[in-house]
Design a protein around this motif. Structure first.
Motif, mmCIF file in Angstrom:
data_model
loop_
_atom_site.group_PDB
_atom_site.id
_atom_site.type_symbol
_atom_site.label_atom_id
_atom_site.label_comp_id
_atom_site.label_asym_id
_atom_site.label_seq_id
_atom_site.Cartn_x
_atom_site.Cartn_y
_atom_site.Cartn_z
ATOM 1 N N ALA A 363 0.764 -0.884 0.359
ATOM 2 C CA ALA A 363 -0.219 -0.085 -0.285
ATOM 3 C C ALA A 363 0.711 0.868 -0.264
ATOM 4 N N TYR A 364 0.719 2.131 -0.774
ATOM 5 C CA TYR A 364 0.956 3.627 -0.934
ATOM 6 C C TYR A 364 0.394 4.615 0.735
ATOM 7 N N ILE A 365 1.204 4.416 1.465
ATOM 8 C CA ILE A 365 1.495 5.228 2.855
ATOM 9 C C ILE A 365 2.081 6.062 3.303
ATOM 10 N N PRO A 366 2.621 7.319 2.711
ATOM 11 C CA PRO A 366 3.318 8.041 3.142
ATOM 12 C C PRO A 366 4.115 8.633 4.790
ATOM 13 N N ALA A 367 2.945 8.046 5.320
ATOM 14 C CA ALA A 367 2.603 8.767 6.731
ATOM 15 C C ALA A 367 3.438 8.008 7.211
ATOM 16 N N ARG A 368 3.677 6.429 6.567
ATOM 17 C CA ARG A 368 5.073 5.841 7.425
ATOM 18 C C ARG A 368 6.432 6.363 8.219
ATOM 19 N N PHE A 369 6.492 6.973 6.702
ATOM 20 C CA PHE A 369 7.752 8.479 7.239
ATOM 21 C C PHE A 369 7.866 8.427 8.157
ATOM 22 N N ALA A 370 6.866 8.825 8.377
ATOM 23 C CA ALA A 370 6.927 9.698 10.095
ATOM 24 C C ALA A 370 7.321 8.802 11.598
ATOM 25 N N GLY A 371 6.927 7.277 11.072
ATOM 26 C CA GLY A 371 7.469 6.620 11.987
ATOM 27 C C GLY A 371 8.818 6.164 12.283
ATOM 28 N N PRO A 372 8.934 5.556 13.708
ATOM 29 C CA PRO A 372 10.330 4.478 13.902
ATOM 30 C C PRO A 372 11.085 5.078 13.077
ATOM 31 N N VAL A 373 12.599 4.205 13.673
ATOM 32 C CA VAL A 373 13.666 4.602 12.716
ATOM 33 C C VAL A 373 13.818 3.372 12.137
ATOM 34 N N ARG A 374 13.657 2.794 10.693
ATOM 35 C CA ARG A 374 13.395 1.627 10.175
ATOM 36 C C ARG A 374 15.196 0.883 10.929
ATOM 37 N N PRO A 375 15.228 -0.635 10.857
ATOM 38 C CA PRO A 375 16.317 -1.413 10.336
ATOM 39 C C PRO A 375 18.041 -0.928 9.478
ATOM 40 N N SER A 376 18.612 -0.594 9.990
ATOM 41 C CA SER A 376 19.573 -0.190 9.003
ATOM 42 C C SER A 376 20.026 -0.989 7.666
ATOM 43 N N HIS A 377 19.836 -0.216 6.927
ATOM 44 C CA HIS A 377 20.173 -1.069 5.104
ATOM 45 C C HIS A 377 18.946 -1.780 4.813
ATOM 46 N N LEU A 378 17.474 -1.327 4.751
ATOM 47 C CA LEU A 378 16.649 -2.325 4.873
ATOM 48 C C LEU A 378 15.502 -1.638 3.901
ATOM 49 N N TYR A 379 15.749 0.135 4.256
ATOM 50 C CA TYR A 379 15.580 0.983 2.799
ATOM 51 C C TYR A 379 16.245 1.843 2.174
#
Length: 441
Positions: A363-379
């Motif tokens: 799904a296209y959910i831009p708000a997910r980038f306001a969330g917690p820090v993602r694991p290194s080298h996932l994005y």
């Protein structure tokens, strides 16, 4: 007797390269789904590992990155015939020297100084669209954005103006992609088509080479008195480059600096049209923050919806969808032996849609980038490790400012019934292009 290696799970038989090339996104998705975090298959004489977990990706791209080279990888074989030994294809000490020479032009402070170049080019594009806006004529948005980002990168980074040849440049890039991203089996079923692609590639390479040498020559004549561009630094640095080295570096910067950003913007505009509530957030934001004036670099911290819209588009449709490395020496990854010469791959397409890390991953959910820090080298839209894209900050600033400028004046709508399908070549492109209608806001 040689020691038995512990290999990851994977298909028992040699993989049919033609089948893999016909549906590469499905192929890497199925490998990860069927065999887990580390998979192994054999294709075209290679032993190939696919890594599908962020910590394993970090190991290859960063922590033990010195053991994994770009030499003799599919990336190298595809790009070197066009780009020579530039920043994307060089390795080792040569790469480190080139990176050091180019780095000053891509520092955040230097990038912000180009905001007017970016927004002026975007406003000019909208002016060019005015007849189509008035008549409701569909636009080949992907080609227009390629011409736009070409204009921006050549003005900002190279101090040159390619106005008037952007369309020809885009056609040359398409010809290059059709050739270098097309697998030809040993028993070529259509040699005439292969010959046509190779002729198109040769013409495109000659055209792109001419553009590059013209840029270098023009800057030399101008003298680069202000020393303000990357090309000036390359021409006058402490380690003078040969003509061939200059050509390779400049062409690499032009190609890498415009193609991926154009594709990111294309996918962003498509996704915003398909998700009107997200588009409304972007439009409300630019109206509120800018109040009708042209955006500047100072506005970037407040253009949060614009930035997230781009970031989420790059998650779903990463411009570079596969990264490859060749093991120099033996290694162990997640308990599996890696023999020297093993081809190790990372697919951004797979990582960016892994349901373990992304809620509703498709799904296209831009708000997910306001969330917690993602694991290194996932994005990894810009890659990872020491070889992370040198222009990542420039690309994101450019994409956000272009999106904000366009969103002030137009809303783009996909032509009804137009087919949209990702095509995984060198970059992840819309297979049929992207035809949209621009409506005045």
């Amino acid at each position: 007797m040689p020691e038995q290696l512990t290999l990851p799970p994977g298909p028992a038989d040699q993989v049919d390269l033609e089948r893999m090339r016909q549906a590469p996104l499905a192929f890497v998705t199925e490998l990860a789904r069927d065999y887990g975090d580390v998979t192994c298959h054999r294709a075209d004489g290679d032993t190939v590992y696919l890594l599908n977990r962020p910590d394993l990706v970090r190991h290859v791209l960063k922590d033990n990155g010195a053991n994994y080279s770009k030499e003799r990888t599919p990336d190298d074989r595809m790009l070197r015939p066009l780009l020579g030994n530039g920043l994307l294809t060089s390795d080792g000490e040569e790469w480190a020297r080139q990176r050091h020479q180019c780095a000053p032009a891509f520092r955040p402070g230097a990038v912000k100084a180009f905001d007017t170049v970016i927004t002026d080019a975007a406003r000019t594009l909208i002016d060019q669209w005015e007849p189509a806006i008035a008549e409701g004529t569909p636009l080949a948005v992907d080609h227009h954005l390629a011409a736009l980002t070409l204009t921006i990168v050549t003005r900002a980074i190279l101090g040159a103006d390619l106005t008037g040849i952007g369309e020809g440049f885009g056609e040359a890039v398409d010809a290059v992609n059709r050739c270098i991203g097309h697998y030809v089996p040993p028993d070529d079923p259509d040699p005439d088509d292969t010959a046509r692609r190779q002729r198109d590639f040769a013409r495109a390479r000659a055209f792109l080479g001419l553009v590059t040498t013209t840029l270098i020559g023009a800057r030399r004549v101008a003298g680069g008195a202000d020393g303000a561009t990357l090309l000036d630094a390359l021409l006058g640095g402490p380690h003078p480059l040969s003509e061939r080295e200059l050509r390779d570096e400049v062409l690499t910067l032009i190609m890498a600096g415009h193609e991926t950003t154009a594709k990111s913007l294309t996918w962003t505009l498509y996704l915003l049209d398909q998700h009107r509530a997200e588009a409304d957030l972007v439009h409300e934001e630019v109206d509120r923050v800018l109040g009708g004036r042209t955006p500047t670099a100072a506005d970037l911290p407040r253009l949060v919806h614009c930035k997230r819209a781009v970031q989420e588009a790059m998650r779903l449709y990463p411009p570079v969808w596969l990264t490859t490395r060749r093991a120099r020496a033996a290694d162990v990854i997640d308990g599996y032996d890696v023999a020297p010469g093993t081809l190790v791959c990372v697919s951004q397409w797979v990582l960016h849609r892994d349901p373990r890390y992304w809620e509703r991953p498709d799904a296209y959910i831009p708000a997910r980038f306001a969330g917690p820090v993602r694991p290194s080298h996932l994005y990894l839209p810009f890659g990872g490790g020491d070889r992370v894209c040198i222009g990542q900050h420039f690309a994101l600033v450019e994409a956000v400012l272009v999106l904000a400028t366009l969103a002030q004046r137009v809303r783009l709508e996909l032509v009804e019934g137009f087919p949209v399908e990702p095509e995984a070549l060198v970059t992840l492109r819309p297979k049929h292009g992207m035809r949209m209608i621009a409506r005045s806001r």
